[in-house]
Design a protein around this motif. Sequence first.
Motif, short mmCIF file in Angstrom:
data_model
loop_
_atom_site.label_atom_id
_atom_site.label_comp_id
_atom_site.label_asym_id
_atom_site.label_seq_id
_atom_site.Cartn_x
_atom_site.Cartn_y
_atom_site.Cartn_z
N GLU A 113 0.84 -1.19 0.00
CA GLU A 113 0.00 0.00 0.00
C GLU A 113 0.87 1.24 0.00
O GLU A 113 2.02 1.22 0.45
CB GLU A 113 -0.96 -0.01 1.19
CG GLU A 113 -0.31 -0.19 2.53
CD GLU A 113 -1.32 -0.38 3.65
OE1 GLU A 113 -2.50 -0.05 3.46
OE2 GLU A 113 -0.92 -0.85 4.72
N TYR B 109 -3.73 3.88 -2.18
CA TYR B 109 -4.11 2.68 -2.91
C TYR B 109 -3.46 1.45 -2.29
O TYR B 109 -2.48 1.54 -1.56
CB TYR B 109 -3.73 2.79 -4.39
CG TYR B 109 -2.25 2.72 -4.70
CD1 TYR B 109 -1.62 1.50 -4.94
CD2 TYR B 109 -1.48 3.88 -4.77
CE1 TYR B 109 -0.27 1.43 -5.23
CE2 TYR B 109 -0.13 3.82 -5.06
CZ TYR B 109 0.47 2.59 -5.29
OH TYR B 109 1.81 2.54 -5.57
N LYS C 213 -2.44 -2.76 -3.33
CA LYS C 213 -2.26 -3.69 -4.44
C LYS C 213 -2.12 -5.12 -3.92
O LYS C 213 -1.40 -5.37 -2.94
CB LYS C 213 -1.03 -3.30 -5.25
CG LYS C 213 -0.78 -4.17 -6.48
CD LYS C 213 0.41 -3.65 -7.29
CE LYS C 213 0.62 -4.46 -8.55
NZ LYS C 213 1.77 -3.96 -9.35
N SER D 153 -0.80 -8.63 -5.31
CA SER D 153 0.04 -9.07 -6.43
C SER D 153 0.21 -10.59 -6.44
O SER D 153 0.33 -11.22 -5.39
CB SER D 153 1.42 -8.42 -6.34
OG SER D 153 1.31 -7.01 -6.36
N THR E 214 -4.23 -6.86 -14.83
CA THR E 214 -4.48 -6.12 -13.59
C THR E 214 -5.94 -5.70 -13.57
O THR E 214 -6.46 -5.14 -14.55
CB THR E 214 -3.59 -4.87 -13.49
OG1 THR E 214 -2.22 -5.27 -13.39
CG2 THR E 214 -3.94 -4.05 -12.25
N ASN F 115 -3.24 -9.40 -10.88
CA ASN F 115 -3.02 -8.37 -9.86
C ASN F 115 -4.31 -7.59 -9.68
O ASN F 115 -5.08 -7.42 -10.64
CB ASN F 115 -1.90 -7.43 -10.28
CG ASN F 115 -0.54 -8.08 -10.26
OD1 ASN F 115 -0.33 -9.08 -9.58
ND2 ASN F 115 0.40 -7.52 -11.00
N ILE G 97 -5.80 -3.89 -7.93
CA ILE G 97 -5.51 -2.61 -7.28
C ILE G 97 -6.83 -1.93 -6.93
O ILE G 97 -7.75 -1.88 -7.74
CB ILE G 97 -4.69 -1.67 -8.19
CG1 ILE G 97 -3.36 -2.31 -8.59
CG2 ILE G 97 -4.42 -0.33 -7.48
CD1 ILE G 97 -2.55 -1.47 -9.57
N TYR H 238 -8.14 1.82 -5.05
CA TYR H 238 -7.71 3.10 -4.50
C TYR H 238 -8.90 3.87 -3.95
O TYR H 238 -10.05 3.61 -4.33
CB TYR H 238 -6.99 3.94 -5.57
CG TYR H 238 -7.86 4.47 -6.68
CD1 TYR H 238 -8.31 5.79 -6.68
CD2 TYR H 238 -8.25 3.65 -7.74
CE1 TYR H 238 -9.10 6.28 -7.69
CE2 TYR H 238 -9.04 4.14 -8.77
CZ TYR H 238 -9.47 5.45 -8.75
OH TYR H 238 -10.27 5.94 -9.76
N TRP I 85 1.09 3.67 -12.11
CA TRP I 85 1.26 2.25 -11.81
C TRP I 85 1.89 1.48 -12.96
O TRP I 85 2.23 0.32 -12.81
CB TRP I 85 -0.10 1.62 -11.49
CG TRP I 85 -0.77 2.13 -10.27
CD1 TRP I 85 -0.19 2.56 -9.11
CD2 TRP I 85 -2.19 2.26 -10.07
NE1 TRP I 85 -1.15 2.95 -8.21
CE2 TRP I 85 -2.39 2.79 -8.77
CE3 TRP I 85 -3.31 1.99 -10.86
CZ2 TRP I 85 -3.65 3.03 -8.25
CZ3 TRP I 85 -4.58 2.25 -10.35
CH2 TRP I 85 -4.74 2.76 -9.06
#
Length: 263
Positions: A7, A19, A21, A23, A30, A58, A60, A62, A96
């Motif tokens: 983060e 945000y 993430k 992974s 993503t 992945n 993400i 935010y 990103w």
Amino acid sequence: MDVTTSEETVFIQTSKLYYKKWSVENPRKTIVLLHDSLGCTVLWREWPEELAMALNCNVISYDRRGYGKSENYTIKRPIDYLEQEAVILNDLLQYWQVEQPVLFGFSDGASVATIYAGMYPQNTTLLIVEGVHVRIEKETLQGVREAEEMLHNTQIAKALQKYHGDKVYDLYYAWTKTWLSNAHQSWNIEHFIPRITVPILVIQGELDEFGSMNQVNAFDNASGVVQKCIVSGAKHTAHKEEKAFVFSTITQFVNTHIHEKMD
């Protein structure tokens, strides 16, 4: 499958945004999650990690301006504030270094995702929207009025302080006062839909209190393939109310279309 998390906060345009993430090794794509009008990253609960594991992607999420762990944002929202958020999303994706994400937006986040996919069709792989708003309807306004009443008549503000801190009243009024204002009644983002060329999954609860089937059917004008999923018995938060069904629908949609693109 191992999922690692990280983060960070990043300064984009004029705001400091948070945000997180999730992974995986050798990700296929993503997925970017876009929260609703009272949401934030934490309120996606277990969804990000489970999507990462199920799809080998992945993920993400935010917090938009004024939400969650992002900086407060008290400027009066203009009629095009969601369009502004789509531009901020593009800036974040560049930061990103993410190209052609899968976008999954809920409620206001679904509107932002729709705008983004129309603005930047070449930089979107798939679009998933749940409880999307593309126009103002009487159901939308009634839902917002009821939400505003909840602020005064329930403990919702106290509950939301856990996630938004002392920003709760600012973001709550920024949302309700904007949508109920006379100036906002002409708001409409349907003109972005014909520009969307990627496959779209439109999810809506059968009993969604914020919009009718007109919101869903507006995507008939998209240039790409459109799959509709009406969740029986669910209201606005179908991904929470009927999680297993919605999760399965999303994973099947992503697997089908990413596989087609890879072929």
